[in-house]
Enzyme design. Structure first.
Site, PDB file in Angstrom:
ATOM      1  N   LEU A   4      12.068 -20.231  -3.602  1.00 28.56           N
ATOM      2  CA  LEU A   4      10.960 -19.373  -3.310  1.00 28.56           C
ATOM      3  C   LEU A   4       9.582 -18.940  -4.178  1.00 28.56           C
ATOM      4  O   LEU A   4       9.336 -19.455  -5.007  1.00 28.56           O
ATOM      5  CB  LEU A   4      11.171 -17.552  -2.991  1.00 28.56           C
ATOM      6  CG  LEU A   4      10.279 -16.711  -2.466  1.00 28.56           C
ATOM      7  CD1 LEU A   4      10.806 -16.696  -1.263  1.00 28.56           C
ATOM      8  CD2 LEU A   4       9.993 -15.906  -2.955  1.00 28.56           C
ATOM      9  N   ASP A  16       1.133  -1.350   0.406  1.00 25.32           N
ATOM     10  CA  ASP A  16       0.117   0.365  -0.493  1.00 25.32           C
ATOM     11  C   ASP A  16       0.628   1.057   0.030  1.00 25.32           C
ATOM     12  O   ASP A  16       2.010   1.554   0.594  1.00 25.32           O
ATOM     13  CB  ASP A  16      -1.051  -0.053   1.230  1.00 25.32           C
ATOM     14  CG  ASP A  16      -1.782   0.775   1.303  1.00 25.32           C
ATOM     15  OD1 ASP A  16      -2.271   1.498   0.133  1.00 25.32           O
ATOM     16  OD2 ASP A  16      -2.694   0.890   1.827  1.00 25.32           O
ATOM     17  N   HIS A  65       2.621   3.199  -9.234  1.00 24.17           N
ATOM     18  CA  HIS A  65       1.982   1.674  -8.959  1.00 24.17           C
ATOM     19  C   HIS A  65       3.629   0.766  -9.435  1.00 24.17           C
ATOM     20  O   HIS A  65       3.540  -0.679  -9.266  1.00 24.17           O
ATOM     21  CB  HIS A  65       1.456   1.694 -10.396  1.00 24.17           C
ATOM     22  CG  HIS A  65      -0.593   1.806  -9.530  1.00 24.17           C
ATOM     23  ND1 HIS A  65      -0.969   1.688  -8.042  1.00 24.17           N
ATOM     24  CD2 HIS A  65      -1.403   2.300  -9.626  1.00 24.17           C
ATOM     25  CE1 HIS A  65      -1.908   1.852  -7.336  1.00 24.17           C
ATOM     26  NE2 HIS A  65      -2.282   2.424  -9.072  1.00 24.17           N
TER      27      HIS A  65
HETATM   28  C1  LIG Z   1       2.068  -2.698  -5.471  1.00 23.71           C
HETATM   29  C2  LIG Z   1       0.578  -2.598  -6.535  1.00 23.71           C
HETATM   30  C3  LIG Z   1       1.199  -1.780  -8.074  1.00 23.71           C
HETATM   31  C4  LIG Z   1      -0.559  -2.883  -6.766  1.00 23.71           C
HETATM   32  C5  LIG Z   1      -1.515  -2.676  -6.465  1.00 23.71           C
HETATM   33  C6  LIG Z   1      -2.175  -1.761  -6.419  1.00 23.71           C
HETATM   34  C7  LIG Z   1      -3.362  -1.316  -5.477  1.00 23.71           C
HETATM   35  C8  LIG Z   1      -4.483  -2.104  -5.848  1.00 23.71           C
HETATM   36  C9  LIG Z   1      -2.641  -2.008  -4.596  1.00 23.71           C
HETATM   37  C10 LIG Z   1      -4.049  -2.381  -3.242  1.00 23.71           C
HETATM   38  C11 LIG Z   1      -3.105  -3.365  -2.018  1.00 23.71           C
HETATM   39  C12 LIG Z   1      -4.601  -3.657  -1.676  1.00 23.71           C
HETATM   40  C13 LIG Z   1      -4.917  -4.650  -1.870  1.00 23.71           C
HETATM   41  C14 LIG Z   1      -4.170  -3.142  -0.322  1.00 23.71           C
HETATM   42  C15 LIG Z   1      -5.369  -2.658   0.988  1.00 23.71           C
HETATM   43  O1  LIG Z   1      -5.798  -1.965   0.796  1.00 23.71           O
HETATM   44  P1  LIG Z   1      -7.346  -1.339   0.045  1.00 23.71           P
HETATM   45  O2  LIG Z   1      -6.696  -0.005  -0.970  1.00 23.71           O
HETATM   46  O3  LIG Z   1      -7.665  -1.902  -1.197  1.00 23.71           O
HETATM   47  O4  LIG Z   1      -8.012  -0.739   1.134  1.00 23.71           O
HETATM   48  P2  LIG Z   1      -8.523   0.225   1.940  1.00 23.71           P
HETATM   49  O5  LIG Z   1      -9.601   1.025   1.456  1.00 23.71           O
HETATM   50  O6  LIG Z   1      -8.706  -0.660   3.187  1.00 23.71           O
HETATM   51  O7  LIG Z   1      -6.867   0.950   2.327  1.00 23.71           O
END
Ligand SMILES: CC(C)=CCC/C(C)=C/CC/C(C)=C/COP(=O)(O)OP(=O)(O)O
Length: 281
Positions: free
Chosen positions: A170, A62, A79
């Site tokens: 891994l 995040d 991203h």
């Molecule tokens: C590294 C990368 C390119 C990832 C893709 C970008 C992305 C969608 C990241 C979110 C990862 C995730 C599901 C975090 C949860 O927070 P949330 O924001 O879904 O939930 P929240 O609203 O509770 O914070």
């Protein structure tokens, strides 16, 4: 009175063992129950104690948007760190003896983001799997509902899983269109249907049977879950599997989450006192 002993091989493990907490045991489960290492450890490779390294680390990646906004950049720029940073994390993990990384890349709720951002992410994930198809002996797999993903991405995932399935290094699991609640619901439905069809009895339902129905199968549950970006919540990630995982929240935004902050998280884990609901010292 607390007595401290510095072990003779101090050049390798300059760790203070607290005798009152019976830290002299070589048994790792005893250490998880009784103790931790000094906070003053530097995090060079040899100082992260290999015997007490988590075997499975889950990561909620995040903070990309905030990283980009703080620099006046389009959110997509944040991203883009997914591939280099996960490569880095895989490399460090291999060195430290971590066996499994599960990374939360896209949740069942993330479809609510703008179409522009979602489309960008799907393309980025395609590139990600292309790169990881041949990366450092890492076995790659995906959990989450893949039928909703673009066909090209689904193909890329299949090819990468197939190409890396024999890798002995891994294991990297990417959670894509994944939601812990959804996963538990589909497990419940599958079990209910088996009971209805007379394949199993109600009395057969237990933790082990339920876990077989989850996307992860709970083969190795995470010892440690790291969330970057400063929020302190799980946001629907691995809700069953994280029951006894150690939680680590860092303000470091994912694009800045390199080797040093990752090792800080591992060191924090090594200072934890895991009890799994058992007795305290
Ligand atoms: C590294 C990368 C390119 C990832 C893709 C970008 C992305 C969608 C990241 C979110 C990862 C995730 C599901 C975090 C949860 O927070 P949330 O924001 O879904 O939930 P929240 O609203 O509770 O914070």
């Amino acid at each position: 009175m607390s007595s401290l002993l510095v072990l003779p091989q101090a050049q390798f493990f300059p760790v203070s063992y607290n005798l009152d907490r019976r830290l002299l045991s070589k048994n790792s489960s005893d250490i998880f129950r009784y103790g931790h290492f000094s906070k003053s450890l530097r995090h060079d490779d040899q100082l992260v104690h290999p015997e007490f390294t988590p075997k499975h680390v889950a990561i909620i990646m995040d903070g990309n948007r905030r990283w980009a906004k703080a620099r006046g950049l389009p959110v997509q720029e944040g991203h883009k760190f997914i591939t280099p940073n996960l490569k880095n994390i895989c490399n460090v993990s291999t060195k430290l003896g971590i066996q499994v990384i599960t990374a939360f890349a896209f949740s069942t709720e993330n479809w609510n983001r703008s179409k522009e951002e979602v489309d960008f992410l799907m393309k980025l994930f395609e590139q990600f799997f292309e790169e990881f198809m041949r990366f450092g002996g890492v076995r790659v797999s995906v959990i989450g509902g893949r039928s909703k993903l673009p066909i090209k991405l689904q193909k890329g995932i299949e090819l990468t899983e197939e190409a890396t399935k024999g890798n002995k290094g891994l294991h990297l699991t990417m959670a894509l269109n994944y939601g812990g609640k959804y996963d538990m619901l589909q497990a419940t439905k599958s079990i209910a249907s088996k009971v209805k069809d007379g394949l199993i009895n109600l009395e057969d339902i237990n933790n082990k049977l339920f876990e077989q129905e989850l996307a992860t199968k709970c083969a190795k549950t995470p010892d440690l879950v790291i969330r970057t970006g400063g929020e302190q919540r799980l946001s629907n990630f691995l809700l069953w599997e994280l029951a006894y995982s150690e939680l680590y929240f860092t303000k470091t935004l994912f694009p800045d989450f390199g080797e040093e902050p990752f090792k800080e998280a591992i060191l924090s884990f090594q200072q934890r006192h895991r009890r799994f609901g058992g007795h305290t010292y």
